[in-house]
Write an enzyme that holds these catalytic residues in place. Sequence first.
Site, mmCIF file in Angstrom:
data_model
loop_
_atom_site.group_PDB
_atom_site.id
_atom_site.type_symbol
_atom_site.label_atom_id
_atom_site.label_comp_id
_atom_site.label_asym_id
_atom_site.label_seq_id
_atom_site.Cartn_x
_atom_site.Cartn_y
_atom_site.Cartn_z
ATOM 1 N N TRP A 159 -3.652 -1.885 6.487
ATOM 2 C CA TRP A 159 -2.475 -1.641 7.481
ATOM 3 C C TRP A 159 -1.213 -1.920 6.883
ATOM 4 C CZ3 TRP A 159 -0.009 -6.366 7.469
ATOM 5 C CH2 TRP A 159 -0.746 -7.458 7.432
ATOM 6 N N LYS A 183 -10.239 6.798 6.804
ATOM 7 C CA LYS A 183 -10.169 6.011 7.894
ATOM 8 C C LYS A 183 -9.079 5.009 7.615
ATOM 9 C CE LYS A 183 -12.107 2.399 9.581
ATOM 10 N NZ LYS A 183 -10.883 1.716 10.183
ATOM 11 N N GLY A 236 -8.276 -3.171 0.923
ATOM 12 C CA GLY A 236 -8.465 -4.005 1.943
ATOM 13 C C GLY A 236 -8.857 -5.323 1.568
ATOM 14 N N SER A 237 -9.429 -6.200 2.503
ATOM 15 C CA SER A 237 -9.654 -7.603 2.268
ATOM 16 C C SER A 237 -10.778 -7.703 1.251
ATOM 17 C CB SER A 237 -9.913 -8.118 3.554
ATOM 18 O OG SER A 237 -11.020 -7.645 4.106
ATOM 19 N N GLU A 258 -10.006 -2.053 -3.869
ATOM 20 C CA GLU A 258 -8.752 -2.773 -4.301
ATOM 21 C C GLU A 258 -8.411 -3.848 -3.175
ATOM 22 O OE1 GLU A 258 -7.877 -1.202 -6.801
ATOM 23 O OE2 GLU A 258 -9.107 0.421 -6.802
ATOM 24 N N CYS A 292 -0.242 -6.896 -1.450
ATOM 25 C CA CYS A 292 -1.323 -7.466 -2.154
ATOM 26 C C CYS A 292 -0.637 -7.813 -3.459
ATOM 27 C CB CYS A 292 -2.248 -6.462 -2.398
ATOM 28 S SG CYS A 292 -1.736 -5.034 -3.474
ATOM 29 N N GLU A 392 -5.083 -16.161 0.158
ATOM 30 C CA GLU A 392 -3.892 -15.332 0.420
ATOM 31 C C GLU A 392 -3.131 -15.540 1.859
ATOM 32 O OE1 GLU A 392 -5.140 -11.221 1.005
ATOM 33 O OE2 GLU A 392 -3.523 -10.560 -0.111
HETATM 34 P P1 NAD Z 1 -9.542 -5.180 5.963
HETATM 35 O O1 NAD Z 1 -10.303 -5.377 5.158
HETATM 36 O O2 NAD Z 1 -9.345 -5.723 7.382
HETATM 37 O O3 NAD Z 1 -9.611 -3.495 6.462
HETATM 38 C C1 NAD Z 1 -9.254 -2.627 5.390
HETATM 39 C C2 NAD Z 1 -9.722 -1.123 5.922
HETATM 40 O O4 NAD Z 1 -11.367 -1.457 5.570
HETATM 41 C C3 NAD Z 1 -9.482 -0.672 7.320
HETATM 42 O O5 NAD Z 1 -9.372 0.593 7.442
HETATM 43 C C4 NAD Z 1 -10.719 -1.362 8.204
HETATM 44 O O6 NAD Z 1 -11.019 -0.773 9.100
HETATM 45 C C5 NAD Z 1 -12.024 -1.106 7.082
HETATM 46 N N1 NAD Z 1 -13.099 -2.181 7.024
HETATM 47 C C6 NAD Z 1 -13.004 -3.291 7.421
HETATM 48 N N2 NAD Z 1 -14.354 -3.980 7.508
HETATM 49 C C7 NAD Z 1 -15.203 -2.917 7.022
HETATM 50 C C8 NAD Z 1 -16.492 -2.850 6.730
HETATM 51 N N3 NAD Z 1 -17.245 -3.788 7.006
HETATM 52 N N4 NAD Z 1 -16.960 -1.642 6.339
HETATM 53 C C9 NAD Z 1 -16.261 -0.613 6.254
HETATM 54 N N5 NAD Z 1 -14.987 -0.588 6.538
HETATM 55 C C10 NAD Z 1 -14.520 -1.707 6.942
HETATM 56 O O7 NAD Z 1 -8.134 -5.490 5.657
HETATM 57 P P2 NAD Z 1 -6.464 -5.233 5.913
HETATM 58 O O8 NAD Z 1 -6.505 -6.514 6.670
HETATM 59 O O9 NAD Z 1 -6.349 -3.885 6.432
HETATM 60 O O10 NAD Z 1 -5.629 -5.404 4.750
HETATM 61 C C11 NAD Z 1 -4.883 -6.555 4.142
HETATM 62 C C12 NAD Z 1 -5.744 -7.005 2.813
HETATM 63 O O11 NAD Z 1 -5.572 -5.774 1.916
HETATM 64 C C13 NAD Z 1 -4.988 -7.829 1.958
HETATM 65 O O12 NAD Z 1 -6.054 -8.733 1.699
HETATM 66 C C14 NAD Z 1 -4.394 -7.211 1.049
HETATM 67 O O13 NAD Z 1 -4.228 -8.038 -0.217
HETATM 68 C C15 NAD Z 1 -5.115 -6.137 0.638
HETATM 69 N N6 NAD Z 1 -4.648 -4.880 0.117
HETATM 70 C C16 NAD Z 1 -5.041 -4.507 -1.320
HETATM 71 C C17 NAD Z 1 -4.332 -3.869 -1.955
HETATM 72 C C18 NAD Z 1 -4.652 -3.395 -3.310
HETATM 73 O O14 NAD Z 1 -4.189 -2.321 -3.908
HETATM 74 N N7 NAD Z 1 -5.566 -4.260 -4.303
HETATM 75 C C19 NAD Z 1 -3.332 -3.203 -1.242
HETATM 76 C C20 NAD Z 1 -2.889 -3.262 -0.141
HETATM 77 C C21 NAD Z 1 -3.632 -4.177 0.679
#
Ligand code: NAD
Length: 489
Positions: A159, A183, A236-237, A258, A292, A392
């Site tokens: 997000w 998505k 994501g996370s 990532e 991130c 984090e």
């Molecule tokens: P999140 O993992 O909650 O969500 C990321 C995406 O994955 C969303 O679209 C979510 O709906 C989807 N998702 C979540 N669980 C899933 C599952 N079990 N199966 C399939 N899809 C799933 O992360 P967030 O809260 O949106 O983002 C924050 C995190 O992202 C932080 O840790 C941040 O450091 C990281 N981030 C990393 C980078 C990078 O390039 N390394 C860049 C931006 C953010």
Amino acid sequence: MAAMKELVKGTDRYRHFIGGQWVDSTIKEWIEVENPATEAVIASVPKGGEDDADRALVAARAAQPAWEALPPQARGQLLRDLARLMLENRERLARVVVAEQGKPLQEARGEIEGAALYLTYAAEEARRITGDIIPSDMPNEQVWIQRVAHGVVVALTAWNYPAALMCRKIGPALLAGNTVVVKSHEGTPLSALEIAQLSTQLDFPPGVINVVNGTGEGLGAALVRHPIPRLVTLTGSVRAGKAIFRSAADDLKLLRLELGGKAPFIVAEDADIGAAVRAAVLSRFENCGQICICNERMYVHRKIADEFTARFVDAVKALKVGDPMALVDVGPKFSKAEVEKVERMVAQAKQAGASVLTGGGRMQGEAFARGHWYEPTVLSVNDNQMAIMQDEVFGPVVPIMTVTDFDEGLRLANESHYGLSAYVFTKDMRRLMRLVRELKFGEIYVNRPGGDAVHAHHAGLRDSGIGGEDGKYGLEAYFQKKTMYINYA
Ligand code: NAD
């Protein structure tokens, strides 16, 4: 064709974008999208499920062979055209980003420009999709190694940069001849839908770009489980990355993950203190600390610790927090859950012995009565194993620790299960040369704030992920290689 959205009870209700059409979900449930600065519901999107995942992936699969058969230059031209439309609509798209994500408007404008750049950079590579011709060990034979697309790519985004993260993935994925199902995070789905809407003004074949909406555990997991996609790319996370890694194991899907970071910021005694302070502030508080690669923990040499800390705290106190549509430095946190997490982490740090140098609580006052506001906060700590030094924060809070020398800074920086980015301020070339091998992070910023280049490589080590994006190595991930033995005897 149905419209992208309809007005239901005074707010916009969006649809999925599948096979070139705006379509309703088979599940009649909705996710409300909130403005983080006001908590007002600004729109809703379908809470998609298995059926929607299947429809989108089938559409993407149907479109893929003809898309890959186009000359790369034709695919690149469509990406350039989409980037142009995004820049023409920069102001409107930036306001969508602010409304759903909360970053200050000037940062959101930068996000749209960056998002467009991911597409144009990918387009520039169209004439450089090369292969190898190598001599065979057999007479009258050549060996050809060619790059071909994987097929269908699932792109899941976080997000914090809803427009840029989508384009960072679809640019190279589409250029390589894959089709995509995107998505976004369920809290920030609108930017991707608006970009999909712009694509309908161009000649993208139906099914090349699909955008669906739903939760991570619901629709996201269904997309990953489905047999059609060969490659899943997630930003994501760590939690989601590991869940996807497990789920993808059954079909040996390829993954690009990532994930999160916990960047150390090391300031040596010979650093330019003014430059280090400016970089440390920007690299922590941009996007309310929700990047991130943000500066997440600081190690400052004892000889300059007092001066550095005083100047840093003064600079943090001067940050203007407020309505992200105005000219401010820091907007709200993205969500209630996020601001509560930060609150918990600071409380725990205080209990574990951290002292608060500035901030340390929610923003007070009428202007902050609604929305997810947290004060820019600096903590002083002396134990690297504290949760605030290891987990984090992803918010406007940074701990500072004094170290006795550069080697201690390096050692403590490496004591982490993350490995994305790191910052070092020193003028000593011998120390800089050591960083290449001794600082265990994938992206190291030396004597400057963060901010990655579209043609470089953004990749985390350890728990920060597997894969990497941008530049030639990022593009490479969207191809597989095929070898042909051509006997012409
Ligand atoms: P999140 O993992 O909650 O969500 C990321 C995406 O994955 C969303 O679209 C979510 O709906 C989807 N998702 C979540 N669980 C899933 C599952 N079990 N199966 C399939 N899809 C799933 O992360 P967030 O809260 O949106 O983002 C924050 C995190 O992202 C932080 O840790 C941040 O450091 C990281 N981030 C990393 C980078 C990078 O390039 N390394 C860049 C931006 C953010």
